[in-house]
Design an enzyme around this catalytic site. Sequence first.
Site, PDB file in Angstrom:
ATOM      1  N   TYR A 160      -1.818  -2.910   8.053  1.00  0.00           N
ATOM      2  CA  TYR A 160      -2.502  -3.704   9.089  1.00  0.00           C
ATOM      3  C   TYR A 160      -2.029  -3.342  10.496  1.00  0.00           C
ATOM      4  O   TYR A 160      -2.512  -3.903  11.468  1.00  0.00           O
ATOM      5  CB  TYR A 160      -2.254  -5.204   8.875  1.00  0.00           C
ATOM      6  CG  TYR A 160      -3.132  -5.786   7.816  1.00  0.00           C
ATOM      7  CD1 TYR A 160      -2.970  -5.409   6.495  1.00  0.00           C
ATOM      8  CD2 TYR A 160      -4.123  -6.693   8.118  1.00  0.00           C
ATOM      9  CE1 TYR A 160      -3.778  -5.918   5.500  1.00  0.00           C
ATOM     10  CE2 TYR A 160      -4.937  -7.221   7.135  1.00  0.00           C
ATOM     11  CZ  TYR A 160      -4.758  -6.833   5.823  1.00  0.00           C
ATOM     12  OH  TYR A 160      -5.560  -7.345   4.853  1.00  0.00           O
ATOM     13  N   LYS A 227       5.218  -3.366  -4.250  1.00  0.00           N
ATOM     14  CA  LYS A 227       4.715  -2.277  -5.099  1.00  0.00           C
ATOM     15  C   LYS A 227       5.703  -1.113  -4.952  1.00  0.00           C
ATOM     16  O   LYS A 227       5.329   0.039  -4.723  1.00  0.00           O
ATOM     17  CB  LYS A 227       3.289  -1.924  -4.611  1.00  0.00           C
ATOM     18  CG  LYS A 227       2.529  -0.999  -5.480  1.00  0.00           C
ATOM     19  CD  LYS A 227       2.071  -1.585  -6.793  1.00  0.00           C
ATOM     20  CE  LYS A 227       1.500  -0.493  -7.662  1.00  0.00           C
ATOM     21  NZ  LYS A 227       1.369  -0.832  -9.068  1.00  0.00           N
ATOM     22  N   ASP A 281       1.093  -5.790  -9.046  1.00  0.00           N
ATOM     23  CA  ASP A 281      -0.025  -5.881  -9.998  1.00  0.00           C
ATOM     24  C   ASP A 281       0.245  -6.869 -11.125  1.00  0.00           C
ATOM     25  O   ASP A 281      -0.622  -7.650 -11.505  1.00  0.00           O
ATOM     26  CB  ASP A 281      -0.423  -4.498 -10.541  1.00  0.00           C
ATOM     27  CG  ASP A 281       0.767  -3.596 -10.776  1.00  0.00           C
ATOM     28  OD1 ASP A 281       1.140  -2.868  -9.845  1.00  0.00           O
ATOM     29  OD2 ASP A 281       1.340  -3.648 -11.858  1.00  0.00           O
ATOM     30  N   ASP A 305      -2.415 -10.446   1.342  1.00  0.00           N
ATOM     31  CA  ASP A 305      -3.824 -10.710   1.628  1.00  0.00           C
ATOM     32  C   ASP A 305      -4.575 -10.949   0.320  1.00  0.00           C
ATOM     33  O   ASP A 305      -5.252 -11.963   0.132  1.00  0.00           O
ATOM     34  CB  ASP A 305      -4.397  -9.494   2.374  1.00  0.00           C
ATOM     35  CG  ASP A 305      -5.758  -9.779   2.973  1.00  0.00           C
ATOM     36  OD1 ASP A 305      -6.185 -10.947   2.956  1.00  0.00           O
ATOM     37  OD2 ASP A 305      -6.395  -8.837   3.468  1.00  0.00           O
TER      38      ASP A 305
END
Length: 416
Positions: A160, A227, A281, A305
């Site tokens: 972002y 992640k 995930d 998000d």
Amino acid sequence: MTYQHIRLPKDGEKISIRDGKLAVPERPILGYIEGDGIGADIMTAALRVWDAAVEKAYGGRRAARWCELYLGEKAAGKYAGDYFPAETVEALRDLVVSIKGPLTTPVGGGFRSLNVSLRQNMDLYACVRPVRYFPGVPSPLRKPEEVDVVIFRENTEDVYAGIEYPAGGAENRKLAKFLREEMQAEFFDEAGLGVKPVSAHASKRLVRKALEYAIERGRASVTLVHKGNIMKFTEGAFRNWGYEVATQEYREHVVTEEELWKSHDGKMPPGKILVKDRIADIMFQLMLLRPSEFDVIATTNLNGDYLSDALAAEVGGIGIAPGANIADHVAVFEATHGTAPKYANQNKVNPSSLIFSGVMMLEYINWREAAELINSAFTAALADKTVTYDFARLLEGATTVSTSGFADALIEKIRA
Ligand code: NAP
């Protein structure tokens, strides 16, 4: 400071910061930005509900003094086409606590998202999204009552940060050449390129905020979601910095998951907060299957998000999910859905996301009694199945009311 279009209420006082804490007068000036599309409908309704709750809770001893600030289309109308007036940003800082409706963002061009600009311009580094279940809210889960988490999403960096170069552009070619020739990177020709900065500074202050919240509210755990198995030096670093903050700055408050098994035989010592981490995930699966294992979540921008909206969907969707963007003290609370332009000015949509963002705001200024009155009124309205169209289509036997009608129903419960 003299404002061009902003009028500060004369009978109110500004919130200030003393000794690192908010000092809230009995008549604080709170800023509000109506927002575009359905913004006017939901803000009008929400202001009435917040005022009614404060009136009932404090019998006139306390009252918010609202000050309208302008951003988006309404600002453009007032400030000769300027969607992002400098004086609005100045006033948001000056008033410390404000709330906003949704703002339009064109996709794939036009101006940059006003929300992203606001977060970065004001360094509102933590996006806070509580997700909890209210009895009666339609949910796809078998046990939605097990969902009660607060997500702290890093707001200022990650993908972002806006460091992106379109395929075919001169800057893109320059960067591609550098990456290939000097960094031995390999990727297809004509790839759009983006940079994902994740720093110790931004990661640590975000995790600090999540830990402070967990300590203050007596929450059981803080989960670092990342992640890092794939993006080791950004997402993985976020995880490592998170543990560093927890174990170096909050040692007396926390036990890490590794320590739990190594030193405590898997049994949590009373009064401590468990700090653990999960890969992004699997987190989506865990929040569907075992939501009760999670409490406070701290994560990077993009993960946060996706996760915020997915979790909101477990307990009623973005029509009711509240949110806030918070710096060290300055806070801008906001409805989490968009401007739903097809419903603008129809007095139809659900105002609950904005109303609950206001509940967060009341908690933030420590007017908890007023906040609690709204929570109870919402539960009572749901028990009556008095709801707006979005919930009515999921609830059998519901009475559909308008945006203002739903506010009326809440106010009636608040006053009862
Ligand atoms: P959206 O405005 O959130 O609307 C998508 C759908 O969500 C609506 O059609 C409606 O569903 C439902 N919905 C949204 N708000 C609702 C409410 N208060 N009550 C009941 N249902 C509600 O998303 P979008 O269409 O993707 O975005 C529209 C504009 O908003 C874009 O310009 C986008 O950039 C902007 N946006 C702003 C923010 C923000 O300011 N924070 C956030 C997201 C998007 P049904 O059609 O099924 O009734």
